[in-house]
Design a protein around this motif. Structure first.
Motif, short mmCIF file in Angstrom:
data_model
loop_
_atom_site.label_atom_id
_atom_site.label_comp_id
_atom_site.label_asym_id
_atom_site.label_seq_id
_atom_site.Cartn_x
_atom_site.Cartn_y
_atom_site.Cartn_z
N THR A 235 12.54 -43.81 57.19
CA THR A 235 12.53 -43.88 55.76
C THR A 235 14.06 -43.10 55.37
N ASP A 236 14.14 -42.10 55.86
CA ASP A 236 15.60 -41.26 55.55
C ASP A 236 16.55 -42.24 55.91
N VAL A 239 16.87 -45.08 53.25
CA VAL A 239 17.09 -44.69 51.90
C VAL A 239 18.80 -44.63 51.78
N PHE A 269 7.42 -45.37 49.85
CA PHE A 269 8.83 -45.39 49.95
C PHE A 269 9.34 -46.03 48.32
N ARG A 272 10.02 -43.18 46.09
CA ARG A 272 11.16 -42.16 46.65
C ARG A 272 12.26 -42.77 46.60
N SER A 275 13.27 -42.67 42.69
CA SER A 275 13.84 -41.50 42.42
C SER A 275 15.12 -41.19 42.70
N ARG A 276 15.63 -41.46 44.12
CA ARG A 276 16.89 -41.37 44.57
C ARG A 276 18.20 -42.19 43.73
#
Length: 419
Positions: A235-236, A239, A269, A272, A275-276
């Motif tokens: 997931t890093d 994103v 996910f 997140r 948010s990003r």
């Protein structure tokens, strides 16, 4: 000059350009690059007038596409030099055979002839298209939209000076001065003058050319591009890829427009990702256009709304993206088959079997595993620059470079052979 006079002049130049040697073409391209840099002041002055006229008429991201500055002009010149450094595609022997009676059949690459490009508000397309056309032995006819007309005219003037300095006819680059739809339609119907028409712009322009052209036409560029986050995704990594694919330059055709997320990871996910992209980005936050499953996870938030009819078929060309929750890799494949324009689609996953299934099943010009769709570009693919991104399957597919601007012919040598 009238459009008809320009077409006639370009047709007369076709034979001379086709016969240029690789050395002559490279010398001319280097002179063109130098001339672009020398005329930077004139080009910037013309662009300032275009920007002034377009201010308030087109979106901020489209203004960014239109804008030129010294680094962008240097990049245009460098792109021309990169084309000069590429191998000459003309005269390449594609196949060769000798029959039992001694008849020798050779298939060789040759220029298409006169290539017309209708494009919108990207001045750099002017130099890219002209450089690729010249290196592949073709004459080009350029017709830009009204927003970029002054900029493109200044770039063409500079390039023609470079051609003349290198002893090549400036008629190798034709420029349509009338930006009316009637003149664009005239190019679409210029049988006997235009050997290939390439539209480069929005869906409206592309469909107008495909539907109305009586000359051969390449369908290019509309990019409803997807990134699918698999249940086995890092997931890093996901994103980072999505932010680059959506936000690095949202006005271009290889920007992501649709994010698909597997249902098993969506609850963790999507918040997140929101948010990003929508909260942490203080400038140009991304609007999430969510299907019902994604909206239930995200809830009523700023920069989040329920998707309407057609939102998953839209090329937003801005800081908006459609978001859907899907049932695994098969659900992603099914969604892409229904909505993709066949440009560029990506899977983010650490599961090699899922990646293999995705790459085999997704029928697009470029299919990515764990990489941003923003790489679908002639320069990134080692082609120097590109004439456009073909989303069709005949003749050319994906970024169109030098080889895609050639065709072939058979040269047959005998010694009195008869049939």
């Amino acid at each position: 000059m009238t459009t008809q006079q320009i077409l006639e002049e370009c047709r007369r130049a076709k034979s001379a350009i086709a016969k240029l040697t690789a050395t002559q073409k490279n010398r001319a391209l280097l002179a063109v690059a130098d001339s672009i840099e020398r005329d930077a002041g004139e080009i910037l002055a013309a662009n300032a007038l275009d920007m002034q006229a377009a201010d308030g008429q087109i979106s901020e991201v489209m203004l960014d596409r239109l804008a030129l500055n010294c680094p962008r002009i240097s990049s245009m010149a460098e792109g021309v030099r990169q084309v000069a450094a590429l191998p000459d595609p003309v005269g390449e022997v594609l196949s060769e055979s000798v029959r039992s009676d001694g008849l020798k059949i050779t298939k060789i690459s040759v220029p298409l002839g006169v290539v017309a490009i209708i494009y919108e508000s990207r001045p750099n397309v002017t130099s890219d298209a002209a450089a690729l056309a010249l290196k592949s032995g073709n004459v080009c006819v350029l017709r830009t939209g009204s927003e970029a007309h002054r900029s493109a005219q200044a770039i063409v003037n500079a390039m023609r000076k470079g051609l003349a300095a290198a002893g090549v006819t400036p008629s190798a680059i034709g420029f349509i001065e009338d930006v009316s739809r009637e003149r664009a339609a005239q190019l679409m119907r210029a049988k006997g003058y235009i050997d290939l028409l390439i539209p480069r712009g929005g869906a409206g322009l592309i469909q107008a050319c495909v539907q109305n052209a009586t000359v051969p036409c390449i369908e290019t560029g509309t990019g409803v591009c997807h990134v699918y986050v698999d249940g086995a995704a890092d997931t890093d990594k996901a994103v980072k890829i999505i932010e680059n694919a959506k936000c690095s330059r949202p006005s271009v055709c290889n920007a992501m427009e649709v994010c698909l997320v597997d249902k098993t990871v969506a609850p963790a996910f999507l918040p997140r990702l929101y948010s990003r992209l929508a909260v942490e980005r203080k400038e140009n936050p991304v609007e999430f256009i969510a299907d019902s499953r994604a909206y239930r996870i995200l809830g009523e938030k700023p920069h989040c709304q329920i998707a309407g009819s057609g939102d998953f078929d839209r090329e937003f060309l801005g800081y908006k993206m459609a978001v859907a929750v899907v049932d695994g890799v098969d659900g992603a494949i099914e969604h892409i088959a229904l909505h993709s324009t066949g440009h560029s689609d990506c899977i983010v996953t650490e599961d090699s079997a899922a990646a293999e299934r995705f790459t085999l099943a997704v029928d697009s010009a470029a299919v990515y595993v764990n990489a941003s769709t923003r790489f679908t570009d002639g320069g990134e693919f080692g082609l120097g620059c590109e004439m456009g991104i073909s989303t069709q399957k005949l003749h050319a597919r994906g970024p169109m470079g030098l080889k895609e601007l050639t065709t072939y012919k058979y040269v047959v040598r005998g010694n009195g052979n008869i049939r």
